[in-house]
Design a protein around this motif. Structure first.
Motif, PDB file in Angstrom:
ATOM      1  N   VAL A 186     -53.046  33.600 -29.980  1.00 36.74           N
ATOM      2  CA  VAL A 186     -51.805  32.893 -28.500  1.00 36.74           C
ATOM      3  C   VAL A 186     -50.593  34.225 -28.372  1.00 36.74           C
ATOM      4  O   VAL A 186     -50.116  35.309 -29.408  1.00 36.74           O
ATOM      5  CB  VAL A 186     -50.560  32.233 -28.833  1.00 36.74           C
ATOM      6  N   PHE A 187     -50.573  34.669 -26.927  1.00 32.47           N
ATOM      7  CA  PHE A 187     -49.765  36.335 -26.185  1.00 32.47           C
ATOM      8  C   PHE A 187     -48.346  35.496 -26.112  1.00 32.47           C
ATOM      9  O   PHE A 187     -48.585  34.848 -25.101  1.00 32.47           O
ATOM     10  CB  PHE A 187     -50.865  36.622 -25.673  1.00 32.47           C
ATOM     11  N   ALA A 188     -47.649  36.559 -25.884  1.00 33.71           N
ATOM     12  CA  ALA A 188     -46.377  36.141 -25.357  1.00 33.71           C
ATOM     13  C   ALA A 188     -45.611  37.043 -25.143  1.00 33.71           C
ATOM     14  O   ALA A 188     -45.770  38.717 -25.648  1.00 33.71           O
ATOM     15  CB  ALA A 188     -44.902  35.123 -26.643  1.00 33.71           C
ATOM     16  N   GLY A 189     -45.095  37.087 -23.193  1.00 32.42           N
ATOM     17  CA  GLY A 189     -44.655  38.362 -22.412  1.00 32.42           C
ATOM     18  C   GLY A 189     -45.300  38.778 -22.027  1.00 32.42           C
ATOM     19  O   GLY A 189     -44.094  40.003 -21.391  1.00 32.42           O
ATOM     20  N   GLY A 190     -46.248  38.138 -21.284  1.00 34.94           N
ATOM     21  CA  GLY A 190     -47.016  39.194 -20.147  1.00 34.94           C
ATOM     22  C   GLY A 190     -46.604  39.276 -19.427  1.00 34.94           C
ATOM     23  O   GLY A 190     -45.743  38.574 -18.673  1.00 34.94           O
ATOM     24  N   LYS A 191     -46.284  40.474 -18.701  1.00 35.54           N
ATOM     25  CA  LYS A 191     -45.819  40.843 -17.087  1.00 35.54           C
ATOM     26  C   LYS A 191     -45.923  41.569 -16.424  1.00 35.54           C
ATOM     27  O   LYS A 191     -46.478  42.716 -16.567  1.00 35.54           O
ATOM     28  CB  LYS A 191     -44.303  40.186 -17.002  1.00 35.54           C
ATOM     29  N   TRP A 192     -46.354  41.438 -15.337  1.00 40.26           N
ATOM     30  CA  TRP A 192     -46.221  42.634 -13.571  1.00 40.26           C
ATOM     31  C   TRP A 192     -44.846  43.084 -13.268  1.00 40.26           C
ATOM     32  O   TRP A 192     -44.045  43.535 -14.247  1.00 40.26           O
ATOM     33  CB  TRP A 192     -47.855  42.510 -13.409  1.00 40.26           C
ATOM     34  N   PRO A 204     -43.636  46.897 -15.773  1.00 43.06           N
ATOM     35  CA  PRO A 204     -45.085  45.860 -16.435  1.00 43.06           C
ATOM     36  C   PRO A 204     -45.549  45.992 -18.387  1.00 43.06           C
ATOM     37  O   PRO A 204     -44.998  47.209 -18.777  1.00 43.06           O
ATOM     38  CB  PRO A 204     -46.781  46.305 -16.167  1.00 43.06           C
ATOM     39  N   GLN A 205     -45.900  45.030 -18.894  1.00 42.41           N
ATOM     40  CA  GLN A 205     -45.527  44.999 -20.155  1.00 42.41           C
ATOM     41  C   GLN A 205     -46.661  44.002 -20.186  1.00 42.41           C
ATOM     42  O   GLN A 205     -46.945  42.988 -19.333  1.00 42.41           O
ATOM     43  CB  GLN A 205     -44.949  44.733 -20.848  1.00 42.41           C
ATOM     44  N   LEU A 206     -47.974  44.149 -21.750  1.00 41.08           N
ATOM     45  CA  LEU A 206     -48.346  42.527 -22.356  1.00 41.08           C
ATOM     46  C   LEU A 206     -47.999  41.869 -22.829  1.00 41.08           C
ATOM     47  O   LEU A 206     -47.596  42.593 -23.849  1.00 41.08           O
ATOM     48  CB  LEU A 206     -49.771  44.166 -22.684  1.00 41.08           C
ATOM     49  N   GLY A 207     -48.513  40.549 -23.075  1.00 36.45           N
ATOM     50  CA  GLY A 207     -47.830  40.182 -24.238  1.00 36.45           C
ATOM     51  C   GLY A 207     -48.359  40.556 -25.551  1.00 36.45           C
ATOM     52  O   GLY A 207     -49.417  41.447 -26.092  1.00 36.45           O
TER      53      GLY A 207
END
Lengths: 284, 85
Positions: A220-226, A230-233
């Motif tokens: 499970v990955f959290a916190g990704g956004k564009w 931008p940042q990866l989960g």
């Protein structure tokens, strides 16, 4: 009918730059659409739009250039083939996914099952501080780009030598391991778990089925956004079973709603307060 | 010492296919065609480059139910003994 643009947008009816024109966002779950649905989308685009549909980044369609007077005709037409509108605004958005074990030789788990499970419980939920996206990849190839979502799920397996008698010391497992996590020692494979990508390539290739699955589930990955920043989960839990996922998401959503400022994405909340605040039962 | 299958040594190789320099999907397509030309229980030997061919062909061969009896490394290539199902 009073025309409230915000209400319309929340329901997947997007006001275009052209006056009185709307783009109708159609939800397609996990990227799978039936032939009848495709035909209906084509018909509606021909009759009420400009004879084309736009494929969205969340695996859906938008039928654009629909006059306000025709919006209802389009939504009724969509309902006839079991299609609903795609979410917009501060809501839980359509869950995206790869095809998973339905067809893909690399897939390790049923992405479409997890998509349906997440969709039933969370799709369209409002009262969240900002948009909330989830994505599911069936293996570490990460084709569905799960980690660019607020929550991402990637199927993983942990290999183990289940039958050392049958191992013929061919070394194919070590050869194909993308992480170079396997070394042949005393004619047997030895695993370095810190290098393992958990993609199961070694298990797939083993000619004698000497290797098997020790643990499997979802990373499970959290916190990704564009967007502009931008940042990866970031991985927050490993080998989580499909049936455990909904409770985990519920827990994270409730912390997100409690702690985030208005229009703050989950990733921004994590940057500000740390990963611990969003998930009580997670392993870091 | 673990028993490593040796029965293969006595078997006559029905067909030999050098797939070095071939790329996917031709590596697997040619393997499949060669398997169609031999009898069930007979052995096909193929030579595959490392990288994509060795990552994909043995898995596909396994998926079709054939038995990989022996694997030998030959420089940067791999030699596989496949017994047709």
């Amino acid at each position: 009918m009073a025309l409230n643009l915000e209400d319309l947008k929340a329901g997947g009816i997007i006001s275009q730059r052209q006056k009185n024109m709307f783009s109708i966002r159609v939800k397609i779950l996990g990227g799978n659409v039936t032939s009848a649905q495709l035909r209906k989308i084509a018909d509606l685009a021909e009759t009420h739009g400009r004879n084309y549909a736009h494929i969205t980044t969340r695996q859906g369609f938008e039928i654009s250039h629909v006059n306000f007077e025709d919006v209802e005709k389009v939504t009724i037409g969509l309902e006839k083939v079991g299609l609903v509108l795609g979410a917009c605004g501060s809501r839980v958005r359509v869950v995206v996914a790869c095809q998973g074990t339905d067809i893909c030789p690399h897939a390790l788990d049923d992405t479409q099952l997890l998509v349906r499970t997440l969709d039933e419980r969370f799709y369209g939920r409002f009262g969240v501080p900002h948009k909330f996206k989830m994505g599911v990849s069936g293996c570490p190839n990460a084709c569905a780009k799960h980690n660019e979502n607020d929550l991402g799920f990637m199927a993983v397996v942990e290999p183990v030598l289940i039958d050392k008698e049958s191992c013929i010391n061919c070394g194919l497992c070590a050869e194909v391991c993308p992480g170079k996590a396997i070394e042949m020692k005393d004619s047997l494979p030895v695993f370095d778990s810190t290098k393992c990508f958990h993609d199961g390539k070694c298990i797939d290739i083993c000619p004698r089925d000497s290797l098997g699955v020790n643990r499997k589930g979802w990373q499970v990955f959290a916190g990704g956004k564009w967007g502009r920043r931008p940042q990866l989960g970031i991985p927050i839990a490993n080998f989580v079973a499909t049936e455990q996922i909904p409770e985990m998401v519920e827990n994270i959503l409730s912390n997100y709603i409690k702690l985030a400022n208005k229009r703050e994405r989950l990733g921004e909340l994590i940057n500000r307060l740390g990963m611990e605040v969003i998930c009580d039962g997670c392993i870091f | 010492m673990r028993a490593i299958e040796t029965d293969i040594e006595d078997i006559i190789v029905a067909r030999y296919l050098d797939l070095q320099g071939e790329v996917c999907p031709f590596t697997y397509v040619k393997t499949k065609l060669a398997l169609e030309l031999i009898e069930s229980g007979d052995v096909l030997v193929i030579v595959l480059d490392q990288g994509e061919p060795i990552e994909n062909v043995p898995r596909s061969v396994k998926d079709e139910g054939h038995h990989i009896s022996k694997v030998e490394r030959d420089g940067t290539a791999f030699k596989l003994w496949i017994r047709k199902v």
